[in-house]
Design a protein around this motif. Sequence first.
Motif, PDB file in Angstrom:
ATOM      1  N   ASP A  10     -28.915  17.469 -44.235  1.00 13.12           N
ATOM      2  CA  ASP A  10     -28.861  17.000 -42.843  1.00 13.12           C
ATOM      3  C   ASP A  10     -28.825  15.484 -42.869  1.00 13.12           C
ATOM      4  OD1 ASP A  10     -29.639  16.311 -40.036  1.00 13.12           O
ATOM      5  OD2 ASP A  10     -29.918  18.482 -39.892  1.00 13.12           O
ATOM      6  N   ASP A  11     -28.043  14.885 -41.960  1.00 10.35           N
ATOM      7  CA  ASP A  11     -27.934  13.425 -41.949  1.00 10.35           C
ATOM      8  C   ASP A  11     -29.016  12.769 -41.089  1.00 10.35           C
ATOM      9  OD1 ASP A  11     -26.934  14.337 -39.561  1.00 10.35           O
ATOM     10  OD2 ASP A  11     -25.218  12.981 -39.500  1.00 10.35           O
ATOM     11  N   ASP A  12     -29.964  13.553 -40.599  1.00 17.28           N
ATOM     12  CA  ASP A  12     -31.083  13.019 -39.826  1.00 17.28           C
ATOM     13  C   ASP A  12     -32.306  12.930 -40.746  1.00 17.28           C
ATOM     14  OD1 ASP A  12     -33.270  12.549 -38.205  1.00 17.28           O
ATOM     15  OD2 ASP A  12     -32.661  13.944 -36.635  1.00 17.28           O
ATOM     16  N   ALA A  14     -35.327  11.870 -40.333  1.00 15.19           N
ATOM     17  CA  ALA A  14     -36.590  12.308 -39.734  1.00 15.19           C
ATOM     18  C   ALA A  14     -36.708  13.831 -39.778  1.00 15.19           C
ATOM     19  CB  ALA A  14     -36.692  11.809 -38.296  1.00 15.19           C
ATOM     20  N   LEU A  15     -35.612  14.528 -39.449  1.00 13.74           N
ATOM     21  CA  LEU A  15     -35.625  15.987 -39.488  1.00 13.74           C
ATOM     22  C   LEU A  15     -35.778  16.481 -40.922  1.00 13.74           C
ATOM     23  CD1 LEU A  15     -35.384  18.688 -38.054  1.00 13.74           C
ATOM     24  CD2 LEU A  15     -32.894  18.509 -38.242  1.00 13.74           C
ATOM     25  N   ARG A  34     -28.701  13.924 -47.673  1.00 11.78           N
ATOM     26  CA  ARG A  34     -28.366  13.399 -46.345  1.00 11.78           C
ATOM     27  C   ARG A  34     -26.892  13.491 -45.992  1.00 11.78           C
ATOM     28  NH1 ARG A  34     -32.181   8.021 -45.479  1.00 11.78           N
ATOM     29  NH2 ARG A  34     -34.168   9.040 -45.996  1.00 11.78           N
ATOM     30  N   ASP A  35     -26.073  14.045 -46.849  1.00 16.57           N
ATOM     31  CA  ASP A  35     -24.668  14.247 -46.485  1.00 16.57           C
ATOM     32  C   ASP A  35     -24.106  15.410 -47.287  1.00 16.57           C
ATOM     33  OD1 ASP A  35     -23.123  13.217 -48.973  1.00 16.57           O
ATOM     34  OD2 ASP A  35     -24.474  11.550 -48.517  1.00 16.57           O
ATOM     35  N   ASP A  54     -27.029  21.338 -41.839  1.00 15.65           N
ATOM     36  CA  ASP A  54     -26.558  20.973 -40.512  1.00 15.65           C
ATOM     37  C   ASP A  54     -25.046  21.179 -40.457  1.00 15.65           C
ATOM     38  OD1 ASP A  54     -26.659  19.984 -37.913  1.00 15.65           O
ATOM     39  OD2 ASP A  54     -26.352  17.919 -38.561  1.00 15.65           O
ATOM     40  N   MET A  57     -22.058  16.853 -39.483  1.00 15.43           N
ATOM     41  CA  MET A  57     -22.310  15.707 -40.356  1.00 15.43           C
ATOM     42  C   MET A  57     -20.992  15.001 -40.629  1.00 15.43           C
ATOM     43  SD  MET A  57     -24.953  17.231 -43.227  1.00 15.43           S
ATOM     44  CE  MET A  57     -23.821  18.561 -43.723  1.00 15.43           C
ATOM     45  N   SER A  83     -26.063  21.885 -33.257  1.00 12.52           N
ATOM     46  CA  SER A  83     -26.541  21.004 -32.203  1.00 12.52           C
ATOM     47  C   SER A  83     -26.333  21.594 -30.821  1.00 12.52           C
ATOM     48  CB  SER A  83     -25.818  19.653 -32.281  1.00 12.52           C
ATOM     49  OG  SER A  83     -26.068  19.030 -33.526  1.00 12.52           O
ATOM     50  N   LYS A 104     -30.444  23.701 -32.534  1.00 13.64           N
ATOM     51  CA  LYS A 104     -31.384  22.613 -32.250  1.00 13.64           C
ATOM     52  C   LYS A 104     -31.537  22.439 -30.739  1.00 13.64           C
ATOM     53  CE  LYS A 104     -29.921  19.941 -36.333  1.00 13.64           C
ATOM     54  NZ  LYS A 104     -29.329  18.657 -36.768  1.00 13.64           N
TER      55      LYS A 104
END
Length: 232
Positions: A10-12, A14-15, A34-35, A54, A57, A83, A104
């Motif tokens: 996931d590129d977030d 924090a998540l 992250r990617d 995710d 992305m 999303s 989400k």
Amino acid sequence: MPMARILVIDDDPALLDVLALALEAAGHAVTCERDGTAGMAALTKQKPHLVVSDINMPGVDGFSICRKLRGEGNRVPVILLTSRDTEVDEALGLELGADDYVTKPFSTRVLLARVASLLRREELFGKPGNACARLKVGRLELDSERLEVRYSGQLVASTVTEFRLLEVLARRPGIVFTREQLMQLTRDDDSIVVDRIIDTYVRRLRRKLEEIDAQFSGIETVVGAGYRWREE
């Protein structure tokens, strides 16, 4: 349930931190990327038991990851994070072979339940010495230890969820299962999902079996009721 290796993409950031903490607290070994490009590299290196990715992305997105895995014959369970509901519709339309979809925002409890459900299935199917590990119904053969589907002797690529759905139908030929029943029997949690996913799984299975036998009609649609395995 033994510790599982789980890859989260996931590129977030924090998540990622939240999911890593929750999954590690549940006793799993977690790798975060992250990617999508880094995620694909980790898939090759780590060989995870389950992937959470995710969809939206930059670069290599979740759709591409899932498509590549299934194209290579890799059946590792995949949960796609979306999303918005329209991404679920798009995923279903593309029939990518994901095992589950989570929209989400979601609670970590929901995701942990989905993860546990898929891992329990893999553990159950892979348990040696299971007296019900092999099932033969007509030309269909299911091997729960190897998670293998064969039809007319030919191997059929399937995801964990597709295997489980086929097993539920084939173990009770002639019995009609509603979509809701099939969702409950192929999942081990009480989370709410769109029942049209069952239609997608059935469509995928039919297409795969029709590639072996163009006249395949083993999975019957009972209009207004659901599906059943046709008694031969």
